[in-house]
Design a protein around this motif. Structure first.
Motif, PDB file in Angstrom:
ATOM      1  N   TYR A 116       0.822  -1.214   0.000  1.00  0.00           N
ATOM      2  CA  TYR A 116       0.000   0.000   0.000  1.00  0.00           C
ATOM      3  C   TYR A 116       0.859   1.269   0.000  1.00  0.00           C
ATOM      4  O   TYR A 116       0.411   2.334  -0.444  1.00  0.00           O
ATOM      5  N   LYS A 117       2.105   1.175   0.511  1.00  0.00           N
ATOM      6  CA  LYS A 117       2.969   2.359   0.568  1.00  0.00           C
ATOM      7  C   LYS A 117       3.276   2.889  -0.835  1.00  0.00           C
ATOM      8  O   LYS A 117       3.275   4.105  -1.062  1.00  0.00           O
ATOM      9  N   VAL A 118       3.546   1.983  -1.775  1.00  0.00           N
ATOM     10  CA  VAL A 118       3.816   2.406  -3.148  1.00  0.00           C
ATOM     11  C   VAL A 118       2.583   3.074  -3.744  1.00  0.00           C
ATOM     12  O   VAL A 118       2.678   4.099  -4.438  1.00  0.00           O
ATOM     13  N   GLY A 119       1.423   2.501  -3.475  1.00  0.00           N
ATOM     14  CA  GLY A 119       0.181   3.088  -3.990  1.00  0.00           C
ATOM     15  C   GLY A 119      -0.061   4.484  -3.466  1.00  0.00           C
ATOM     16  O   GLY A 119      -0.384   5.409  -4.225  1.00  0.00           O
ATOM     17  N   ILE A 120       0.105   4.670  -2.160  1.00  0.00           N
ATOM     18  CA  ILE A 120      -0.099   5.995  -1.568  1.00  0.00           C
ATOM     19  C   ILE A 120       0.942   6.981  -2.087  1.00  0.00           C
ATOM     20  O   ILE A 120       0.629   8.152  -2.352  1.00  0.00           O
ATOM     21  N   LEU A 121       2.198   6.521  -2.248  1.00  0.00           N
ATOM     22  CA  LEU A 121       3.259   7.394  -2.758  1.00  0.00           C
ATOM     23  C   LEU A 121       2.900   7.937  -4.136  1.00  0.00           C
ATOM     24  O   LEU A 121       2.962   9.159  -4.377  1.00  0.00           O
ATOM     25  N   PHE A 122       2.495   7.067  -5.049  1.00  0.00           N
ATOM     26  CA  PHE A 122       2.179   7.523  -6.400  1.00  0.00           C
ATOM     27  C   PHE A 122       0.861   8.295  -6.439  1.00  0.00           C
ATOM     28  O   PHE A 122       0.687   9.178  -7.288  1.00  0.00           O
ATOM     29  N   ALA A 123      -0.037   7.984  -5.536  1.00  0.00           N
ATOM     30  CA  ALA A 123      -1.276   8.777  -5.459  1.00  0.00           C
ATOM     31  C   ALA A 123      -0.956  10.214  -5.047  1.00  0.00           C
ATOM     32  O   ALA A 123      -1.465  11.171  -5.638  1.00  0.00           O
ATOM     33  N   VAL A 124      -0.087  10.374  -4.033  1.00  0.00           N
ATOM     34  CA  VAL A 124       0.290  11.720  -3.577  1.00  0.00           C
ATOM     35  C   VAL A 124       1.012  12.477  -4.690  1.00  0.00           C
ATOM     36  O   VAL A 124       0.720  13.654  -4.956  1.00  0.00           O
ATOM     37  N   LEU A 125       1.968  11.817  -5.353  1.00  0.00           N
ATOM     38  CA  LEU A 125       2.690  12.468  -6.454  1.00  0.00           C
ATOM     39  C   LEU A 125       1.738  12.876  -7.566  1.00  0.00           C
ATOM     40  O   LEU A 125       1.828  13.989  -8.118  1.00  0.00           O
ATOM     41  N   THR A 126       0.822  11.982  -7.908  1.00  0.00           N
ATOM     42  CA  THR A 126      -0.145  12.290  -8.970  1.00  0.00           C
ATOM     43  C   THR A 126      -0.983  13.510  -8.620  1.00  0.00           C
ATOM     44  O   THR A 126      -1.165  14.421  -9.439  1.00  0.00           O
ATOM     45  N   PHE A 127      -1.481  13.551  -7.398  1.00  0.00           N
ATOM     46  CA  PHE A 127      -2.364  14.651  -7.007  1.00  0.00           C
ATOM     47  C   PHE A 127      -1.605  15.967  -6.887  1.00  0.00           C
ATOM     48  O   PHE A 127      -2.181  17.038  -7.125  1.00  0.00           O
ATOM     49  N   ILE A 128      -0.321  15.911  -6.517  1.00  0.00           N
ATOM     50  CA  ILE A 128       0.488  17.132  -6.496  1.00  0.00           C
ATOM     51  C   ILE A 128       0.623  17.705  -7.904  1.00  0.00           C
ATOM     52  O   ILE A 128       0.380  18.894  -8.144  1.00  0.00           O
ATOM     53  N   PHE A 129       0.990  16.846  -8.862  1.00  0.00           N
ATOM     54  CA  PHE A 129       1.189  17.320 -10.235  1.00  0.00           C
ATOM     55  C   PHE A 129      -0.132  17.735 -10.882  1.00  0.00           C
ATOM     56  O   PHE A 129      -0.187  18.725 -11.626  1.00  0.00           O
ATOM     57  N   VAL A 130      -1.193  16.996 -10.606  1.00  0.00           N
ATOM     58  CA  VAL A 130      -2.495  17.361 -11.164  1.00  0.00           C
ATOM     59  C   VAL A 130      -2.976  18.685 -10.576  1.00  0.00           C
ATOM     60  O   VAL A 130      -3.543  19.530 -11.284  1.00  0.00           O
ATOM     61  N   SER A 131      -2.735  18.900  -9.278  1.00  0.00           N
ATOM     62  CA  SER A 131      -3.144  20.159  -8.648  1.00  0.00           C
ATOM     63  C   SER A 131      -2.362  21.332  -9.229  1.00  0.00           C
ATOM     64  O   SER A 131      -2.928  22.406  -9.467  1.00  0.00           O
ATOM     65  N   ILE A 132      -1.062  21.125  -9.465  1.00  0.00           N
ATOM     66  CA  ILE A 132      -0.265  22.180 -10.110  1.00  0.00           C
ATOM     67  C   ILE A 132      -0.774  22.433 -11.520  1.00  0.00           C
ATOM     68  O   ILE A 132      -0.897  23.589 -11.958  1.00  0.00           O
ATOM     69  N   GLN A 133      -1.073  21.365 -12.249  1.00  0.00           N
ATOM     70  CA  GLN A 133      -1.599  21.516 -13.603  1.00  0.00           C
ATOM     71  C   GLN A 133      -2.906  22.305 -13.596  1.00  0.00           C
ATOM     72  O   GLN A 133      -3.094  23.236 -14.390  1.00  0.00           O
ATOM     73  N   ASN A 134      -3.804  21.949 -12.679  1.00  0.00           N
ATOM     74  CA  ASN A 134      -5.081  22.659 -12.592  1.00  0.00           C
ATOM     75  C   ASN A 134      -4.879  24.124 -12.217  1.00  0.00           C
ATOM     76  O   ASN A 134      -5.571  25.010 -12.725  1.00  0.00           O
ATOM     77  N   LEU A 135      -3.931  24.354 -11.313  1.00  0.00           N
ATOM     78  CA  LEU A 135      -3.666  25.728 -10.884  1.00  0.00           C
ATOM     79  C   LEU A 135      -3.157  26.573 -12.036  1.00  0.00           C
ATOM     80  O   LEU A 135      -3.622  27.694 -12.267  1.00  0.00           O
ATOM     81  N   VAL A 136      -2.196  26.028 -12.776  1.00  0.00           N
ATOM     82  CA  VAL A 136      -1.629  26.771 -13.910  1.00  0.00           C
ATOM     83  C   VAL A 136      -2.642  26.884 -15.035  1.00  0.00           C
ATOM     84  O   VAL A 136      -2.792  27.938 -15.662  1.00  0.00           O
ATOM     85  N   PHE A 137      -3.363  25.789 -15.293  1.00  0.00           N
ATOM     86  CA  PHE A 137      -4.354  25.799 -16.367  1.00  0.00           C
ATOM     87  C   PHE A 137      -5.457  26.812 -16.082  1.00  0.00           C
ATOM     88  O   PHE A 137      -5.828  27.614 -16.951  1.00  0.00           O
ATOM     89  N   ALA A 138      -5.977  26.775 -14.858  1.00  0.00           N
ATOM     90  CA  ALA A 138      -7.028  27.725 -14.502  1.00  0.00           C
ATOM     91  C   ALA A 138      -6.464  29.123 -14.315  1.00  0.00           C
ATOM     92  O   ALA A 138      -7.195  30.103 -14.382  1.00  0.00           O
ATOM     93  N   GLY A 139      -5.163  29.204 -14.085  1.00  0.00           N
ATOM     94  CA  GLY A 139      -4.527  30.503 -13.891  1.00  0.00           C
ATOM     95  C   GLY A 139      -3.979  31.084 -15.167  1.00  0.00           C
ATOM     96  O   GLY A 139      -2.985  31.799 -15.122  1.00  0.00           O
ATOM     97  N   ARG A 140      -4.544  30.691 -16.283  1.00  0.00           N
ATOM     98  CA  ARG A 140      -4.332  31.255 -17.621  1.00  0.00           C
ATOM     99  C   ARG A 140      -2.919  31.116 -18.191  1.00  0.00           C
ATOM    100  O   ARG A 140      -2.335  32.046 -18.706  1.00  0.00           O
ATOM    101  N   GLY A 141      -2.341  29.944 -18.064  1.00  0.00           N
ATOM    102  CA  GLY A 141      -1.172  29.528 -18.829  1.00  0.00           C
ATOM    103  C   GLY A 141      -0.038  30.520 -18.913  1.00  0.00           C
ATOM    104  O   GLY A 141       0.567  30.884 -17.909  1.00  0.00           O
ATOM    105  N   ILE A 142       0.267  30.953 -20.123  1.00  0.00           N
ATOM    106  CA  ILE A 142       1.415  31.830 -20.364  1.00  0.00           C
ATOM    107  C   ILE A 142       1.291  33.135 -19.582  1.00  0.00           C
ATOM    108  O   ILE A 142       2.283  33.649 -19.064  1.00  0.00           O
ATOM    109  N   LYS A 143       0.087  33.656 -19.473  1.00  0.00           N
ATOM    110  CA  LYS A 143      -0.107  34.937 -18.782  1.00  0.00           C
ATOM    111  C   LYS A 143       0.248  34.811 -17.303  1.00  0.00           C
ATOM    112  O   LYS A 143       0.819  35.728 -16.717  1.00  0.00           O
ATOM    113  N   LEU A 144      -0.070  33.651 -16.717  1.00  0.00           N
ATOM    114  CA  LEU A 144       0.287  33.446 -15.327  1.00  0.00           C
ATOM    115  C   LEU A 144       1.803  33.428 -15.155  1.00  0.00           C
ATOM    116  O   LEU A 144       2.344  33.992 -14.197  1.00  0.00           O
TER     117      LEU A 144
END
Length: 376
Positions: A116-144
């Motif tokens: 389960y440790k490997v699963g939680i590790l990759f889940a946390v990494l995935t959600f960090i990168f997805v949250s950054i992606q959403n933040l930048v995407f919603a924060g208007r890309g190049i303009k941000l």
């Protein structure tokens, strides 16, 4: 007979008096005793000084040893932290590479070992990168990025950081919800499955989403359509891997795996829809008082620039497609506050000149300057 000229004693003929010699010996003895006393005192003083110096040297040595020990402990702790970080990074890359070579075998091994440790590790990494992606995407890309390099800062804006945390927490809770529903489904059909194996299998199934989120961070500066298509591909891939995970957990029962996977997705979609709907309504309701304070040049209507079209509604809500997606708005004097569904609350100084709407960021709140033109 003669007398001694020193002591007066009568001397026989040819006798020499020894009184002078005795006095000399007594004097020498007295002098020797005085010298011995002085030497003894000097010796004692020297011993005392030596003892003080010795004590100081011992104290300095102990202090130096203690400082060296602290430095060694600090350096050892720092080395342990660095080595652990390097080790975990290496293992993470190693596992990700092993997954890419054969994802189905990798998932099967994770389930077999209840890792389960490997699963939680990759889940946390995935959600960090997805949250950054959403933040930048919603924060208007190049303009941000331009705002980050220029006046505004990505992490200095509290709303941006809060949005990142909202995204991460919601995604992680969704991960736990999905695993919990799968466990409940197995309990209903009376199959014994370890919850640790579910956490591990579902977590490593998110690895493709991690890669896609990283790629999308670059693609969104090129074209949004590639981001959307790649996102759809990631969801499909994740669905297939989740089906395979449940199939392995159910001992290769295809029908059971299909039903559990479909049911779990439906329940999660319903829960997410309810949360988003409640969140949007709550934001719209919280801005009910803001629309009463309007200037003579009403902001209500549709405005557009070269990237987005934004519509302000009289009920205090707005809709957009790129910058803020949608949410609620309110006006306080010459300040316009936009609370986006993904971006959080941002503040701008606004003014309307003819058919132009100009937004300038309030320091520490807004994320850039915008100029829209009225459409209707």
């Amino acid at each position: 007979m003669t007398n001694c000229p020193y002591c007066g004693r009568e001397l026989q003929e040819g006798e020499v008096c020894t009184c002078k010699t005795s006095q000399t010996m007594v004097s020498q003895t007295t002098d020797n005793q005085g010298s011995s006393g002085e030497v003894l005192n000097d010796t004692q003083n020297t011993a005392n000084v030596s003892e003080d110096v010795k004590s100081k040297n011992i104290e300095q040595t102990m202090n130096t040893a203690e400082e060296k020990k602290k430095k060694v402990v600090t350096a050892s702790t720092l080395n342990d932290v660095i080595n652990s970080a390097v080790r975990y990074c290496y293992l993470t890359i190693k596992f990700a590479w092993a997954f890419l070579k054969n994802p189905f075998v990798f998932i099967s091994k994770v389930i077999q070992n209840n890792d389960y440790k490997v699963g939680i590790l990759f889940a946390v990494l995935t959600f960090i990168f997805v949250s950054i992606q959403n933040l930048v995407f919603a924060g208007r890309g190049i303009k941000l990025v331009e705002d980050f390099i220029g006046i505004s800062g990505l992490l200095s804006s509290y709303s941006s950081l809060k949005t990142f945390l909202y995204n991460f927490v919601i995604l992680f809770l969704l991960y736990l919800l999905y695993c919990g529903i799968v466990k409940l489904a197995f309990m209903i059909i009376k199959e014994s499955v370890d919850f640790k194996a579910i956490l591990g299998a579902v977590g490593v199934s998110l690895i493709p989403i991690t890669w896609i989120a990283l790629i999308n961070l670059l693609l969104q500066f090129i074209t949004i359509w590639l981001v959307i298509l790649l996102g759809i591909f990631g969801i499909i891939t994740n669905t297939i891997l989740n089906f395979w995970s449940i199939r392995c957990l159910s001992q290769n029962k295809d029908t059971t795996a299909l039903y559990i996977n479909a049911t779990t997705y439906i329940v999660c979609i319903i829960v997410v829809a309810i949360i988003v709907f409640a969140f949007a309504n709550g934001m719209a309701g919280s801005s009910g008082n803001g629309i009463l304070n309007l200037s003579t040049n009403s902001i209500i209507g549709t405005w557009s620039d070269d990237k987005d079209t934004i519509t302000f509604y009289p009920d205090g809500t707005f809709k957009a497609h790129y910058y803020w997606i949608g949410g609620s708005w309110e006006i306080n004097g010459d300040k316009l506050y936009l609370t986006g569904t993904l971006t959080g609350k941002e503040g701008y100084y606004y003014k309307i000149e003819g058919n132009r709407l100009i937004l300038e960021p309030i320091p520490g709140s807004g994320l850039g300057k915008y100029e829209f033109y009225r459409v209707r």
